[in-house]
Design an enzyme around this catalytic site. Structure first.
Site, PDB file in Angstrom:
ATOM      1  N   ASP A   1       0.874  -1.368   0.089  1.00  0.00           N
ATOM      2  CA  ASP A   1      -0.126   0.029   0.103  1.00  0.00           C
ATOM      3  C   ASP A   1       0.869   1.203   0.012  1.00  0.00           C
ATOM      4  O   ASP A   1       1.646   1.366   0.992  1.00  0.00           O
ATOM      5  CB  ASP A   1      -0.760  -0.054   1.359  1.00  0.00           C
ATOM      6  CG  ASP A   1      -2.146  -1.078   1.315  1.00  0.00           C
ATOM      7  OD1 ASP A   1      -2.441  -1.302   0.255  1.00  0.00           O
ATOM      8  OD2 ASP A   1      -1.926  -1.526   2.350  1.00  0.00           O
TER       9      ASP A   1
ATOM     10  N   ASP B   1     -13.786  -3.430  -1.877  1.00  0.00           N
ATOM     11  CA  ASP B   1     -13.671  -3.166  -0.242  1.00  0.00           C
ATOM     12  C   ASP B   1     -15.054  -3.371   0.351  1.00  0.00           C
ATOM     13  O   ASP B   1     -16.008  -2.542  -0.273  1.00  0.00           O
ATOM     14  CB  ASP B   1     -13.155  -2.095  -0.161  1.00  0.00           C
ATOM     15  CG  ASP B   1     -11.701  -1.559  -0.808  1.00  0.00           C
ATOM     16  OD1 ASP B   1     -10.857  -2.652  -0.707  1.00  0.00           O
ATOM     17  OD2 ASP B   1     -11.107  -0.563  -1.011  1.00  0.00           O
TER      18      ASP B   1
END
Length: 252
Positions: free
Chosen positions: A11, A130
């Site tokens: 990330d 998500d």
């Protein structure tokens, strides 16, 4: 049976790898190019690179960092974050990525999935989902913008649509489990894996070696992704693979 894949995730925010809990409280985890090279040496099966603030800040993924990372590794490499047009996909693939990940842009413009699949092939298009449990619905809801925005879309309906539109793979992150180290969200992973025939990558919650076995057996995932435990050397990829082999799960 196809071999199960172990995938570290980078990330990236402002050119550095970061990790948080439930998508917040981010802390620095190192240089993306160095970490990518390390995971290549440690026999990760693939790598996922997510520019986590690109969609929020409305800018393109950092092509130069992608290019440098691609130059250091030989394993397949998926890049996502800020990809909102076929031209963005072209730029990222030219920089050295093997696949592109789209999330917010796919929800805003589902046609992008079809356009990308037609242009580059379904195997290139990874739709990142998500999801967070919605108690009122007794089902999971899709979120966008790095987990900041609820969409009102039911996850199981969305993943079926994503498959029909031509996605080759789903990167499924449980927002409830993310960064908790309590294990992958098995009910969510199992529900999504049972709803589609394309590969599902389980993400969010890995904290122990045993959690990977659960994701593959109970969750029926095709791949399992983790960040924190690998970045901070809490668990080695080799340990995970050894445990899976001993339990009869086929890995590379």
């Amino acid at each position: 049976m196809l071999t199960k894949r172990i995938i570290p995730c980078l990330d990236v925010k402002d050119g550095r790898v970061v990790k948080g809990v439930n998508f917040v409280n981010l802390r620095d985890a190192g240089d993306p190019v160095e970490l990518a090279a390390l995971y290549d040496r440690e026999h990760a099966d693939e790598l996922v690179f997510l520019d986590i603030s690109a969609s929020v800040e409305g800018r393109a993924t950092m092509v130069e960092v992608v290019r440098q990372t691609a130059g250091e590794i030989s394993i397949p490499f998926t890049v996502g974050g800020g990809i909102s047009a076929v031209e963005d996909m072209t730029r990222i693939l030219r920089a050295g990525a093997d696949k592109v990940g789209i999330n917010t842009a796919a929800v805003n413009n589902p046609q992008l999935i079809s356009d990308g699949a037609r242009r580059f092939g379904s195997q290139c298009i990874v739709v990142a989902v998500d999801a967070r449990y919605n108690a009122e619905w007794q089902e999971w809801e899709v979120y966008t913008h790095g987990g900041r925005k609820a969409t009102g879309i039911k996850t199981l309906e969305w993943v079926k649509r994503v498959e029909q539109l031509g996605a080759g793979e789903i990167l499924l992150t449980s927002m409830d489990a993310d960064g908790t180290k309590d294990g992958f969200d098995v009910p969510l992973t199992s529900a999504v894996s049972g709803s589609v025939s394309i590969p599902v990558i389980a993400s969010g919650g890995a904290g122990q070696v045993a959690h990977f076995h659960e994701a593959f057996t109970k969750g029926q995932a095709d791949a399992a992704l983790a960040a924190t435990i690998f970045h901070y050397k809490e668990i080695a990829i080799s340990e995970v693979k050894q445990d899976l082999r001993e339990k009869g799960v086929e890995v590379r």
